[in-house]
Design an enzyme around this catalytic site. Structure first.
Site, PDB file in Angstrom:
ATOM      1  N   MET A  84     -12.048  -5.536   4.475  1.00 50.58           N
ATOM      2  CA  MET A  84     -11.290  -4.630   5.346  1.00 50.58           C
ATOM      3  C   MET A  84     -11.052  -5.327   6.686  1.00 50.58           C
ATOM      4  O   MET A  84     -12.004  -5.709   7.379  1.00 50.58           O
ATOM      5  CB  MET A  84     -12.040  -3.323   5.567  1.00 50.58           C
ATOM      6  CG  MET A  84     -12.152  -2.424   4.338  1.00 50.58           C
ATOM      7  SD  MET A  84     -10.589  -2.077   3.501  1.00 50.58           S
ATOM      8  CE  MET A  84      -9.660  -1.276   4.816  1.00 50.58           C
ATOM      9  N   SER A 121       0.842  -1.192   0.000  1.00 54.66           N
ATOM     10  CA  SER A 121       0.000   0.000   0.000  1.00 54.66           C
ATOM     11  C   SER A 121       0.879   1.244   0.000  1.00 54.66           C
ATOM     12  O   SER A 121       1.620   1.502   0.951  1.00 54.66           O
ATOM     13  CB  SER A 121      -0.914   0.006   1.226  1.00 54.66           C
ATOM     14  OG  SER A 121      -1.577   1.245   1.278  1.00 54.66           O
ATOM     15  N   ASP A 128      -7.208  -6.248   3.503  1.00 55.10           N
ATOM     16  CA  ASP A 128      -6.605  -4.916   3.600  1.00 55.10           C
ATOM     17  C   ASP A 128      -6.647  -4.395   5.033  1.00 55.10           C
ATOM     18  O   ASP A 128      -7.720  -4.091   5.563  1.00 55.10           O
ATOM     19  CB  ASP A 128      -7.358  -3.966   2.656  1.00 55.10           C
ATOM     20  CG  ASP A 128      -6.671  -2.620   2.516  1.00 55.10           C
ATOM     21  OD1 ASP A 128      -5.547  -2.460   3.021  1.00 55.10           O
ATOM     22  OD2 ASP A 128      -7.280  -1.727   1.883  1.00 55.10           O
ATOM     23  N   GLY A 129      -5.455  -4.277   5.620  1.00 55.55           N
ATOM     24  CA  GLY A 129      -5.331  -3.671   6.946  1.00 55.55           C
ATOM     25  C   GLY A 129      -4.661  -4.576   7.956  1.00 55.55           C
ATOM     26  O   GLY A 129      -5.127  -5.694   8.198  1.00 55.55           O
ATOM     27  N   GLY A 130      -3.551  -4.112   8.492  1.00 56.91           N
ATOM     28  CA  GLY A 130      -2.887  -4.850   9.564  1.00 56.91           C
ATOM     29  C   GLY A 130      -2.265  -6.179   9.156  1.00 56.91           C
ATOM     30  O   GLY A 130      -2.048  -7.045  10.012  1.00 56.91           O
ATOM     31  N   PHE A 152      -6.971   4.768   7.879  1.00 53.38           N
ATOM     32  CA  PHE A 152      -5.587   4.958   8.336  1.00 53.38           C
ATOM     33  C   PHE A 152      -4.777   3.685   8.157  1.00 53.38           C
ATOM     34  O   PHE A 152      -5.317   2.583   8.295  1.00 53.38           O
ATOM     35  CB  PHE A 152      -5.567   5.340   9.827  1.00 53.38           C
ATOM     36  CG  PHE A 152      -6.370   6.581  10.118  1.00 53.38           C
ATOM     37  CD1 PHE A 152      -5.801   7.844   9.985  1.00 53.38           C
ATOM     38  CD2 PHE A 152      -7.709   6.482  10.488  1.00 53.38           C
ATOM     39  CE1 PHE A 152      -6.558   8.992  10.233  1.00 53.38           C
ATOM     40  CE2 PHE A 152      -8.476   7.620  10.740  1.00 53.38           C
ATOM     41  CZ  PHE A 152      -7.893   8.881  10.608  1.00 53.38           C
ATOM     42  N   GLY A 153      -3.494   3.876   7.876  1.00 55.85           N
ATOM     43  CA  GLY A 153      -2.576   2.752   7.894  1.00 55.85           C
ATOM     44  C   GLY A 153      -2.134   2.501   9.333  1.00 55.85           C
ATOM     45  O   GLY A 153      -2.431   3.302  10.225  1.00 55.85           O
ATOM     46  N   GLY A 154      -1.465   1.388   9.544  1.00 61.22           N
ATOM     47  CA  GLY A 154      -0.833   1.125  10.836  1.00 61.22           C
ATOM     48  C   GLY A 154      -1.760   0.700  11.959  1.00 61.22           C
ATOM     49  O   GLY A 154      -1.367   0.750  13.123  1.00 61.22           O
ATOM     50  N   HIS A 209      -1.111  -1.024  -4.453  1.00 58.74           N
ATOM     51  CA  HIS A 209      -2.404  -0.722  -3.836  1.00 58.74           C
ATOM     52  C   HIS A 209      -2.436   0.773  -3.520  1.00 58.74           C
ATOM     53  O   HIS A 209      -1.561   1.302  -2.825  1.00 58.74           O
ATOM     54  CB  HIS A 209      -2.590  -1.542  -2.561  1.00 58.74           C
ATOM     55  CG  HIS A 209      -3.932  -1.369  -1.915  1.00 58.74           C
ATOM     56  ND1 HIS A 209      -5.063  -2.054  -2.331  1.00 58.74           N
ATOM     57  CD2 HIS A 209      -4.334  -0.571  -0.895  1.00 58.74           C
ATOM     58  CE1 HIS A 209      -6.093  -1.677  -1.586  1.00 58.74           C
ATOM     59  NE2 HIS A 209      -5.684  -0.777  -0.707  1.00 58.74           N
ATOM     60  N   GLY A 236       0.833  -2.267   4.080  1.00 57.69           N
ATOM     61  CA  GLY A 236       1.363  -0.911   4.059  1.00 57.69           C
ATOM     62  C   GLY A 236       2.491  -0.739   5.049  1.00 57.69           C
ATOM     63  O   GLY A 236       3.672  -0.860   4.710  1.00 57.69           O
ATOM     64  N   MET A 258     -12.051   5.095  -1.088  1.00 53.88           N
ATOM     65  CA  MET A 258     -12.794   5.270   0.164  1.00 53.88           C
ATOM     66  C   MET A 258     -13.442   6.637   0.073  1.00 53.88           C
ATOM     67  O   MET A 258     -13.053   7.597   0.760  1.00 53.88           O
ATOM     68  CB  MET A 258     -11.821   5.164   1.352  1.00 53.88           C
ATOM     69  CG  MET A 258     -11.421   3.721   1.628  1.00 53.88           C
ATOM     70  SD  MET A 258      -9.887   3.601   2.578  1.00 53.88           S
ATOM     71  CE  MET A 258      -8.712   3.649   1.235  1.00 53.88           C
ATOM     72  N   HIS A 300      -8.192   1.639  -4.446  1.00 59.81           N
ATOM     73  CA  HIS A 300      -9.205   1.434  -3.406  1.00 59.81           C
ATOM     74  C   HIS A 300      -9.821   2.795  -3.078  1.00 59.81           C
ATOM     75  O   HIS A 300      -9.188   3.630  -2.441  1.00 59.81           O
ATOM     76  CB  HIS A 300      -8.500   0.819  -2.186  1.00 59.81           C
ATOM     77  CG  HIS A 300      -9.363   0.623  -0.986  1.00 59.81           C
ATOM     78  ND1 HIS A 300      -8.841   0.350   0.262  1.00 59.81           N
ATOM     79  CD2 HIS A 300     -10.716   0.640  -0.825  1.00 59.81           C
ATOM     80  CE1 HIS A 300      -9.822   0.219   1.136  1.00 59.81           C
ATOM     81  NE2 HIS A 300     -10.975   0.398   0.506  1.00 59.81           N
ATOM     82  N   ASP A 310      -4.629   3.944  -2.064  1.00 58.35           N
ATOM     83  CA  ASP A 310      -5.763   4.313  -1.209  1.00 58.35           C
ATOM     84  C   ASP A 310      -6.178   5.757  -1.442  1.00 58.35           C
ATOM     85  O   ASP A 310      -5.417   6.682  -1.146  1.00 58.35           O
ATOM     86  CB  ASP A 310      -5.368   4.145   0.263  1.00 58.35           C
ATOM     87  CG  ASP A 310      -5.195   2.685   0.643  1.00 58.35           C
ATOM     88  OD1 ASP A 310      -6.132   1.904   0.414  1.00 58.35           O
ATOM     89  OD2 ASP A 310      -4.132   2.336   1.164  1.00 58.35           O
ATOM     90  N   MET A 327      -8.773   8.571  -0.265  1.00 56.70           N
ATOM     91  CA  MET A 327      -9.704   8.885   0.838  1.00 56.70           C
ATOM     92  C   MET A 327     -10.187  10.325   0.710  1.00 56.70           C
ATOM     93  O   MET A 327      -9.382  11.217   0.412  1.00 56.70           O
ATOM     94  CB  MET A 327      -8.979   8.752   2.178  1.00 56.70           C
ATOM     95  CG  MET A 327      -8.343   7.398   2.391  1.00 56.70           C
ATOM     96  SD  MET A 327      -7.446   7.381   3.964  1.00 56.70           S
ATOM     97  CE  MET A 327      -6.733   5.739   3.913  1.00 56.70           C
TER      98      MET A 327
END
Ligand code: DX5
Ligand code: ZN
Length: 220
Positions: free
Chosen positions: A138, A9, A176-178, A144-146, A34, A198, A69, A67, A36, A38
């Site tokens: 998701m 990401s 997607d995420g974590g 948010f990333g992280g 990827h 990411g 959002m 992606h 993002d 937003m």
């Protein structure tokens, strides 16, 4: 689908060294970019928009997975096609006429993706599953990333895989995420095809090695 994919990401990249980070992904074992987008309305954060994507696309040599959002994504389908997106993913929660939106994405020559928030049940996608090229589950709340990975995701992947098989669809499952080296194997074992990563990639000491490590872990 036998080969499993890694999509770094770009949200976690260094925006002051974007070309360097894009080239790093080009040369690495990563499969997709990827991206993002937003809008500060659908999610409580604003990332970057069209000019940045246009410049990323100039240098990227791999599939560009966008992606969105954003609210009312239909307004920008053609724009994102023209910018070089190969896959365009919209949020289930942002589309009143999802079936129509998916057809509009495909009419612009892109693959059509649907992302679902952590609270959205995968069964809601059954009636359109044959129209969806990619479902993005998701595994954090988007914005948010992280953030840390939500454990309920594994169950959602398994249920979605059953729906895909039952309907004879060839939809890819993206997470997607974590995503980290701790959950990657379990996710692909549950049925995931594409892992977005990411922070785990870009905050590591050697992003190229981290991508390679993730590819090794998910090899089937
Ligand atoms: C979150 C974005 C993700 C994010 C993932 O809203 O959709 O793609 O960049 O970042 P990590 O891997 O840090 O959770
Ligand atoms: Zn994303």
């Amino acid at each position: 689908m036998s080969s499993k994919l890694i999509a770094p990401s770009v949200l976690a990249a260094d925006f002051a060294n974007l070309q360097r980070d894009v080239e790093m992904i080009n040369k690495s074992d990563a499969d997709w970019f990827h991206i993002d987008i937003m809008d500060g309305v659908f999610v409580p954060n604003i990332s970057f928009g069209m000019p940045v994507l246009r410049d990323i696309a100039k240098h990227a040599s791999k599939t560009i997975d966008v992606h969105l959002m954003i609210v009312d994504p239909d307004r920008y389908i053609k724009t994102f096609a023209d910018l070089g997106s190969n896959i365009l993913t919209v949020h289930y929660e942002a589309c009143t006429h999802l079936h129509r939106t998916l057809q509009a994405i495909k009419a612009e020559g892109m693959k059509a993706g649907v992302a679902i928030n952590p609270h959205t049940n995968v069964n809601l996608l059954e009636d359109v599953i044959n129209d969806i090229d990619l479902v993005c589950i998701m595994s954090v709340n988007p914005g948010f990333g992280g953030q840390s990975f939500i454990e309920n995701t594994y169950k959602k992947v398994e249920t979605l895989k059953e729906i895909i098989n039952r309907n004879g669809a060839d939809t890819l499952i993206e997470i997607d995420g974590g995503v980290t080296n701790k959950n990657a194997k379990k996710l692909v074992d549950a049925g995931a095809d594409v892992l977005v990563a990411g922070s785990f990639v870009f905050k590591s000491e050697n992003p190229t090695h981290t991508i390679k490590e993730l590819k090794e872990i998910i090899k089937t």
